[in-house]
Write a protein that holds these residues in place. Structure first.
Motif, PDB file in Angstrom:
ATOM      1  N   GLN A 119       5.974   1.236   4.461  1.00 35.31           N
ATOM      2  CA  GLN A 119       6.911   0.789   5.878  1.00 35.31           C
ATOM      3  C   GLN A 119       5.882  -0.200   6.478  1.00 35.31           C
ATOM      4  OE1 GLN A 119       9.116   3.100   8.004  1.00 35.31           O
ATOM      5  NE2 GLN A 119       9.823   1.776   9.714  1.00 35.31           N
ATOM      6  N   LEU A 140       4.515  -3.291   5.185  1.00 39.14           N
ATOM      7  CA  LEU A 140       5.496  -4.201   5.057  1.00 39.14           C
ATOM      8  C   LEU A 140       5.964  -4.788   6.358  1.00 39.14           C
ATOM      9  CD1 LEU A 140       7.599  -2.994   2.058  1.00 39.14           C
ATOM     10  CD2 LEU A 140       6.172  -4.948   1.919  1.00 39.14           C
ATOM     11  N   MET A 181       7.757  -3.409   8.762  1.00 37.58           N
ATOM     12  CA  MET A 181       9.481  -3.567   8.925  1.00 37.58           C
ATOM     13  C   MET A 181       9.793  -2.591   9.915  1.00 37.58           C
ATOM     14  SD  MET A 181      10.816  -4.105   4.991  1.00 37.58           S
ATOM     15  CE  MET A 181      10.543  -5.510   4.103  1.00 37.58           C
ATOM     16  N   GLY A 205      15.114  -2.455   8.785  1.00 36.39           N
ATOM     17  CA  GLY A 205      14.642  -3.235   7.903  1.00 36.39           C
ATOM     18  C   GLY A 205      14.106  -2.594   6.642  1.00 36.39           C
ATOM     19  N   PHE A 206      13.512  -1.482   6.738  1.00 35.13           N
ATOM     20  CA  PHE A 206      12.937  -1.064   5.549  1.00 35.13           C
ATOM     21  C   PHE A 206      13.987  -0.316   4.741  1.00 35.13           C
ATOM     22  CE2 PHE A 206       9.986   2.557   3.766  1.00 35.13           C
ATOM     23  CZ  PHE A 206       9.437   1.924   2.916  1.00 35.13           C
ATOM     24  N   HIS A 230      15.800  -3.032   3.077  1.00 36.08           N
ATOM     25  CA  HIS A 230      14.873  -3.125   1.856  1.00 36.08           C
ATOM     26  C   HIS A 230      14.945  -2.508   0.583  1.00 36.08           C
ATOM     27  CE1 HIS A 230      11.562  -5.495  -0.052  1.00 36.08           C
ATOM     28  NE2 HIS A 230      10.897  -4.116  -0.010  1.00 36.08           N
ATOM     29  N   LEU A 231      15.137  -1.386   0.880  1.00 30.69           N
ATOM     30  CA  LEU A 231      15.200  -0.089  -0.108  1.00 30.69           C
ATOM     31  C   LEU A 231      16.388   0.179  -0.738  1.00 30.69           C
ATOM     32  CD1 LEU A 231      12.592   2.501   1.079  1.00 30.69           C
ATOM     33  CD2 LEU A 231      12.095   0.588  -0.644  1.00 30.69           C
ATOM     34  N   ALA A 262       9.557  -0.618  -4.982  1.00 36.06           N
ATOM     35  CA  ALA A 262       9.366  -1.349  -3.842  1.00 36.06           C
ATOM     36  C   ALA A 262       7.820  -1.840  -3.882  1.00 36.06           C
ATOM     37  CB  ALA A 262       9.610  -0.722  -2.684  1.00 36.06           C
ATOM     38  N   GLN A 289       6.494  -4.456  -6.178  1.00 35.81           N
ATOM     39  CA  GLN A 289       7.004  -6.146  -5.668  1.00 35.81           C
ATOM     40  C   GLN A 289       6.071  -6.536  -4.591  1.00 35.81           C
ATOM     41  OE1 GLN A 289      11.252  -5.447  -4.979  1.00 35.81           O
ATOM     42  NE2 GLN A 289      11.661  -5.096  -7.299  1.00 35.81           N
ATOM     43  N   VAL A 290       5.679  -5.774  -4.052  1.00 36.18           N
ATOM     44  CA  VAL A 290       4.607  -6.107  -2.669  1.00 36.18           C
ATOM     45  C   VAL A 290       3.367  -7.030  -2.831  1.00 36.18           C
ATOM     46  CG1 VAL A 290       5.082  -4.073  -1.356  1.00 36.18           C
ATOM     47  CG2 VAL A 290       2.869  -4.354  -2.593  1.00 36.18           C
ATOM     48  N   GLU A 323      -0.069  -7.047   1.579  1.00 33.70           N
ATOM     49  CA  GLU A 323       0.636  -5.742   1.960  1.00 33.70           C
ATOM     50  C   GLU A 323       0.020  -4.639   1.227  1.00 33.70           C
ATOM     51  OE1 GLU A 323       3.612  -9.162   2.507  1.00 33.70           O
ATOM     52  OE2 GLU A 323       2.100  -8.313   0.941  1.00 33.70           O
TER      53      GLU A 323
END
Length: 514
Positions: free
Chosen positions: A16, A19, A21, A25-26, A29-30, A59, A62-63, A67
């Protein structure tokens, strides 16, 4: 697979943070609940169920590289030399900046890279964007008033430039004198006579702990905000001999990272102090530019700067627009430039720097012609922030854009003058305020549609020299940069003298503050 064998509350929270966030937001996102994210902070040793392990795996997969590097730093799963934004290792300009910090702070090699990586991992990009917005709310007059309070308004014959537009007084942070104004100096070799005394870099500069920390923070923020940083050579003023119809003196050279990591930091420090209110705390200004004597003593400090010009292009009468006039071009600077971001300025505006010929390019006219090609006529091959060029003579006649080639083919089509000079107290820069006039109406008919600003501008506005009301409003707009307002007022004064029937302008008189 992620660097941890199994996700825990601690490593999930690290993802987190990598990212950048918030809990909300996190969670979004998840695709999970906010309370679950909060529980990971409260119970760092908690091991989520297998379904949640898979969510976190996806997750992580995908970073991006930046990140992923921050996550490695936060979890301690990568060696120090591999930490941070990929640009810390792959970008030669960033490498030059890191080496410069290590050298001048007298650190062992690699120390600056680790410090910048650690700082970048802590930064919140949204907080930096919010700060940028707050900075844009500080007006040109706020800046000028704050600098007048810090330095005073005058020393000897030099004082702060003020323009009286009709009945309104407009102050700036430009330190100048009567001999530096209304220069009417044609930018031709006979009168544009700057020389290069040396092409060697300046003497060693020692960074104390505060200055080194500020340089590290600037570089980390540049990485976080993906700001363009190119370590190109710049001219630095060594000696100035400026008078009516004459530009003379000498330049040396420096590199952009020296300027970006020292004197260019003064603007942000000042604006943040204005936002905070109360007595200003300006330790970097106290170090680099403490008084007006140091501002004027250009040979003993880093004094970079540039040339900027009001561009006026003749247009024929038009049944819809009206009578013949000059169109004046004004830009709003983008948020991606290092100085005068989001401020109004004339165009073109650029640092005085050599391309390939250090001696020939020392002429102010050389910089303005290059900036016309780059900022008005769209030549990316001479923009060193966009592409590297190995061309021996980038301004060779065979390489010019079609509009510039047309202007250069016949004498009298392009008029270029410097009409004022000053030292900007914001960062100590030298400013050559100039005027570019395209007299032949045929240019606008042929190429008016080809005139377009580059990435340094967010908008490009046009004004008519017959519109007194709008020009008066423009000159009193507090969104100007100080150097832009200086060039605009001086340019209009000169245009009123030479523009003939195409010009109906507000009355503009300059004063030197007492």
């Amino acid at each position: 697979m992620n660097p941890a064998d199994e996700w825990t509350g601690r490593t999930a929270s690290a993802l987190q943070a990598a990212l950048r966030m918030s809990n909300e937001g996190f969670a979004a996102h998840l695709g999970i609940g906010v309370r679950t994210v909060a529980s990971w902070h409260q119970k760092p040793d908690l091991r989520p169920r297998s379904e949640m392990q898979q969510v976190l795996d996806r997750a992580y997969e995908q970073v991006g590289d930046a990140e992923r590097a921050r996550f490695a730093k936060l979890t301690g799963t990568a060696p120090a030399e591999t930490l941070g934004d990929p640009r810390l290792h792959d970008d030669p300009n960033i490498a030059s900046a890191l080496e410069w910090i290590d050298q001048h702070a007298h650190w062992s090699p690699g120390t600056a890279r680790r410090a910048v990586a650690a700082k970048a991992a802590q930064l919140d990009t949204q907080a930096l964007r919010d700060r940028s917005t707050r900075r844009s709310w500080v007006t040109q007059r706020d800046t000028a008033d704050a600098l007048a309070a810090y330095y005073g308004s005058r020393t000897g014959e030099h004082g702060l430039y003020t323009a009286r537009v009709s009945s309104e007084l407009v102050n700036t942070s430009i330190l100048t004198c009567a001999n530096w104004l209304d220069l009417d100096c044609e930018l031709r070799p006979a009168s544009d006579r700057f020389k290069v005394a040396t092409a060697q870099p300046e003497a060693d500069l020692a960074l104390d702990e505060r200055a080194a920390t500020a340089a590290v923070h600037r570089l980390a923020e540049s990485l976080a905000m993906n700001t363009r940083l190119v370590n190109s050579p710049l001219y630095r003023a060594l000696d100035l001999d400026i008078a009516e119809h004459q530009l003379a003196g000498s330049f040396g050279t420096t590199h952009f990272v020296h300027y970006a990591l020292t004197l260019d930091l003064l603007e942000g420090e000042l604006v943040d102090a204005i936002i905070a209110g109360g007595p200003p705390n300006l330790p970097l200004r106290d170090r680099y530019l403490p008084d007006l004597a140091s501002v004027l003593n250009v040979s003993d400090r880093l004094c970079a700067g540039g040339a900027l010009a009001l561009t006026a292009i003749a247009r024929p009468a038009d049944p819809f627009r009206g009578e013949a006039d000059y169109v004046l071009l004004v830009q709003e600077r983008s948020g991606n430039v290092l100085n005068a971001a989001r401020r109004l300025a004339v165009i073109p505006k650029g640092f005085h720097q050599p391309l390939t010929d250090v001696r020939r390019d020392a002429q102010i006219g050389a910089t303005l012609r290059r900036e016309m090609e780059e900022e008005l006529f769209g030549r990316p091959d001479i923009d060193n922030t966009v592409t590297d060029s190995l061309t021996a003579d980038p301004m060779h006649p065979t390489l010019l854009s079609e509009p510039m080639r047309w202007l250069m083919q016949k004498p009298g089509r392009l008029r270029m003058e410097t009409i004022g000079f000053g030292l900007n107290l914001v960062s100590g820069n030298f400013e050559f305020a100039s005027l570019i006039v395209i007299e032949d109406e045929e240019f606008w008919n042929r190429y008016g549609g080809a005139v377009a600003a580059n990435w340094e501008s967010s908008t490009l506005r046009q004004y008519s020299t017959t519109d007194i009301e709008l020009l008066t409003e423009l000159l009193t707009d507090v969104a100007w940069s100080n150097e832009g307002l200086f060039a605009m007022t001086q340019g209009l004064r000169r245009l009123a003298e030479i523009g003939g029937d195409r010009v109906r302008l507000p009355t503009i008189e300059w004063e030197i503050s007492e």
